[in-house]
Motif scaffolding. Structure first.
Motif, PDB file in Angstrom:
ATOM      1  N   LEU A   1      -8.103  10.087  -1.001  1.00 29.17           N
ATOM      2  CA  LEU A   1      -6.944  10.724  -1.616  1.00 29.17           C
ATOM      3  C   LEU A   1      -5.864   9.765  -2.100  1.00 29.17           C
ATOM      4  O   LEU A   1      -4.929  10.166  -2.791  1.00 29.17           O
ATOM      5  CB  LEU A   1      -6.319  11.716  -0.610  1.00 29.17           C
ATOM      6  N   PHE A   2      -6.000   8.475  -1.727  1.00 28.25           N
ATOM      7  CA  PHE A   2      -4.951   7.493  -2.004  1.00 28.25           C
ATOM      8  C   PHE A   2      -4.567   7.441  -3.489  1.00 28.25           C
ATOM      9  O   PHE A   2      -3.394   7.471  -3.849  1.00 28.25           O
ATOM     10  CB  PHE A   2      -5.403   6.120  -1.495  1.00 28.25           C
ATOM     11  N   LEU A   3      -5.583   7.383  -4.365  1.00 31.92           N
ATOM     12  CA  LEU A   3      -5.290   7.202  -5.793  1.00 31.92           C
ATOM     13  C   LEU A   3      -4.512   8.369  -6.382  1.00 31.92           C
ATOM     14  O   LEU A   3      -3.761   8.209  -7.344  1.00 31.92           O
ATOM     15  CB  LEU A   3      -6.595   6.999  -6.581  1.00 31.92           C
ATOM     16  N   LYS A   4      -4.683   9.533  -5.794  1.00 28.79           N
ATOM     17  CA  LYS A   4      -3.922  10.691  -6.285  1.00 28.79           C
ATOM     18  C   LYS A   4      -2.553  10.788  -5.614  1.00 28.79           C
ATOM     19  O   LYS A   4      -1.743  11.651  -5.953  1.00 28.79           O
ATOM     20  CB  LYS A   4      -4.704  11.977  -5.998  1.00 28.79           C
TER      21      LYS A   4
ATOM     22  N   GLU B   1       4.044   5.685  -5.635  1.00 30.78           N
ATOM     23  CA  GLU B   1       3.925   5.704  -7.118  1.00 30.78           C
ATOM     24  C   GLU B   1       2.834   6.685  -7.542  1.00 30.78           C
ATOM     25  O   GLU B   1       3.012   7.461  -8.489  1.00 30.78           O
ATOM     26  CB  GLU B   1       3.541   4.321  -7.644  1.00 30.78           C
ATOM     27  N   ASN B   2       1.679   6.634  -6.861  1.00 32.84           N
ATOM     28  CA  ASN B   2       0.566   7.524  -7.206  1.00 32.84           C
ATOM     29  C   ASN B   2       0.980   8.988  -7.062  1.00 32.84           C
ATOM     30  O   ASN B   2       0.616   9.843  -7.863  1.00 32.84           O
ATOM     31  CB  ASN B   2      -0.646   7.246  -6.304  1.00 32.84           C
ATOM     32  N   ARG B   3       1.753   9.254  -6.008  1.00 32.90           N
ATOM     33  CA  ARG B   3       2.173  10.639  -5.741  1.00 32.90           C
ATOM     34  C   ARG B   3       3.128  11.132  -6.844  1.00 32.90           C
ATOM     35  O   ARG B   3       3.037  12.258  -7.299  1.00 32.90           O
ATOM     36  CB  ARG B   3       2.855  10.684  -4.362  1.00 32.90           C
ATOM     37  N   LYS B   4       4.030  10.213  -7.257  1.00 32.80           N
ATOM     38  CA  LYS B   4       4.963  10.596  -8.332  1.00 32.80           C
ATOM     39  C   LYS B   4       4.203  10.826  -9.636  1.00 32.80           C
ATOM     40  O   LYS B   4       4.525  11.719 -10.415  1.00 32.80           O
ATOM     41  CB  LYS B   4       6.027   9.518  -8.522  1.00 32.80           C
ATOM     42  N   ARG B   5       3.182   9.988  -9.880  1.00 28.53           N
ATOM     43  CA  ARG B   5       2.385  10.153 -11.108  1.00 28.53           C
ATOM     44  C   ARG B   5       1.575  11.440 -11.053  1.00 28.53           C
ATOM     45  O   ARG B   5       1.356  12.100 -12.074  1.00 28.53           O
ATOM     46  CB  ARG B   5       1.436   8.967 -11.287  1.00 28.53           C
TER      47      ARG B   5
ATOM     48  N   THR C   1       0.825  -1.219   0.000  1.00 29.16           N
ATOM     49  CA  THR C   1       0.000   0.000   0.000  1.00 29.16           C
ATOM     50  C   THR C   1       0.856   1.264   0.000  1.00 29.16           C
ATOM     51  O   THR C   1       0.617   2.185  -0.783  1.00 29.16           O
ATOM     52  CB  THR C   1      -0.920   0.012   1.252  1.00 29.16           C
ATOM     53  N   PHE C   2       1.853   1.306   0.882  1.00 31.00           N
ATOM     54  CA  PHE C   2       2.664   2.527   0.978  1.00 31.00           C
ATOM     55  C   PHE C   2       3.403   2.762  -0.343  1.00 31.00           C
ATOM     56  O   PHE C   2       3.480   3.894  -0.842  1.00 31.00           O
ATOM     57  CB  PHE C   2       3.641   2.431   2.162  1.00 31.00           C
TER      58      PHE C   2
END
Ligand SMILES: Nc1ncnc2c1ncn2[C@@H]1O[C@H](COP(=O)(O)OP(=O)(O)OP(=O)(O)O)[C@@H](O)[C@H]1O
Ligand SMILES: [Mg+2]
Length: 312
Positions: free
Chosen positions: A238-241, A64-68, A58-59
């Protein structure tokens, strides 16, 4: 396997390791780990993060999501990031060489984060060799707990009408066991902190009963309480973003509802800054060195073999 962990634990110049742990799945370990790590980074600190939940990751997916979300240097500059590592489980926990290799990888990962102010470690919601290693390495252990009897069962056995505590659970025994092993080898015991997560917005009878038992337990098991976090939809959104409730400038209309959640996360970060800083850890280490426990010298300093999971 011990030498790998001992060499890290006894290093004088290493940063505090904060582990999120609870064998009960879904209690909020990853959510709290992500928000705590990003909160410490937002406070201007260098933070290392380690994901030991190789299966769900998960972390790592959050990273990865944050970098994207912020692919260019210019966009990334608006956000805080941590230095992140992920370790996967050995192909077999029965193969000592494979286990040793993973423990060596874990220590190498920690050493590569040696210049950080804090290292935050997320663990899986089950007992495996990496989760156990993380508990040995935990200067601070944060256990998120939802206020239900089912979650309480992860810590302690309670009788049918919740009036009697009949004994610790396998997880509590694991924490106490690992804490003692640390003390035997001259490292400070685990500072065990409980955070009640997903607190109901309207207090329920079950919540009150659970809190009464937890308060009684805190003396027996030696844990302390962190400021609680309420059940809030925004924590799930907010996880996906790859964002957290602290990224106010990025939240758009959601920022209006994030205020209370942000205050709770900030209170958690403040509590950890006071309680688990490098300075506090140095004081605890000095104390552990000046008051060495008289452990059994024939007993290995840290041994998972002594921990008998069949007792559960
Ligand atoms: N305070 C909260 N308010 C609302 N939802 C929450 C809150 N904390 C966690 N959740 C949600 O609860 C679920 C479980 O949370 P999370 O994945 O952080 O738990 P976990 O302990 O890491 O689980 P696992 O043991 O599977 O790794 C997720 O859907 C998460 O978004
Ligand atoms: Mg998780």
């Amino acid at each position: 396997m011990e030498p790998y962990l001992n060499s890290w634990l006894l290093r004088d110049d290493r940063p505090p390791v904060i582990v999120l742990g609870n064998e009960k799945g879904g209690s909020g370990k990853s959510t709290v780990a992500i928000h705590l790590a990003m909160g410490l980074a937002a406070a201007g600190l260098r933070v290392g993060t380690v994901d030991l939940d190789g299966r769900q990751g998960t972390f790592s997916r959050f990273v990865e999501n944050r970098k994207r979300y912020a692919p260019t240097d210019q966009e990334a500059a608006r956000l805080v990031f941590t230095e992140h590592r992920q370790i996967s489980l050995p192909h077999s926990e029965m193969d000592p060489e494979a286990v040793d290799e993973k423990l060596a990888q874990l220590v190498t990962a920690l050493e590569s984060l040696g210049d950080r102010h804090f290292i935050v470690v997320d663990t899986p919601g089950s007992d495996n060799v990496l989760a156990r290693a993380a508990h040995v390495l935990a200067d601070t252990l944060i256990t998120p707990l939802n206020s239900s009897f089912l979650d309480l069962d992860a810590l302690v056995r309670v009788d049918n009408d919740a009036s009697q505590i009949s004994g610790p659970s396998a997880y509590s025994e694991l924490v106490l066991f690992m804490s003692e092993r640390r003390a035997d080898m001259g490292a400070p015991p685990i500072d065990w902190l409980i955070i009640t997560n997903r607190l109901p917005n309207v207090p329920t009878r079950v919540h009150r009963s659970v809190m009464v038992i937890l308060r009684k337990l805190s003396e027996r098991l030696g844990f302390h309480f962190l400021p609680s976090i309420h059940e809030r939809v925004i924590f799930r959104e907010l996880f996906l973003k790859g964002l957290t409730v602290l990224d106010s400038a990025e939240l758009g209309p959601a920022a209006a509802t994030a205020g209370s959640a942000r205050e709770e996360v900030e209170a958690l970060v403040d509590a950890i800054l006071v309680r688990s800083s490098w300075k506090e850890l140095a004081a605890r280490r000095a104390e552990a060195k000046s008051n060495p426990r008289r452990g059994d010298p024939s007993k290995p300093a840290i041994s998972f073999e002594n921990w008998d999971p069949s007792r559960r």
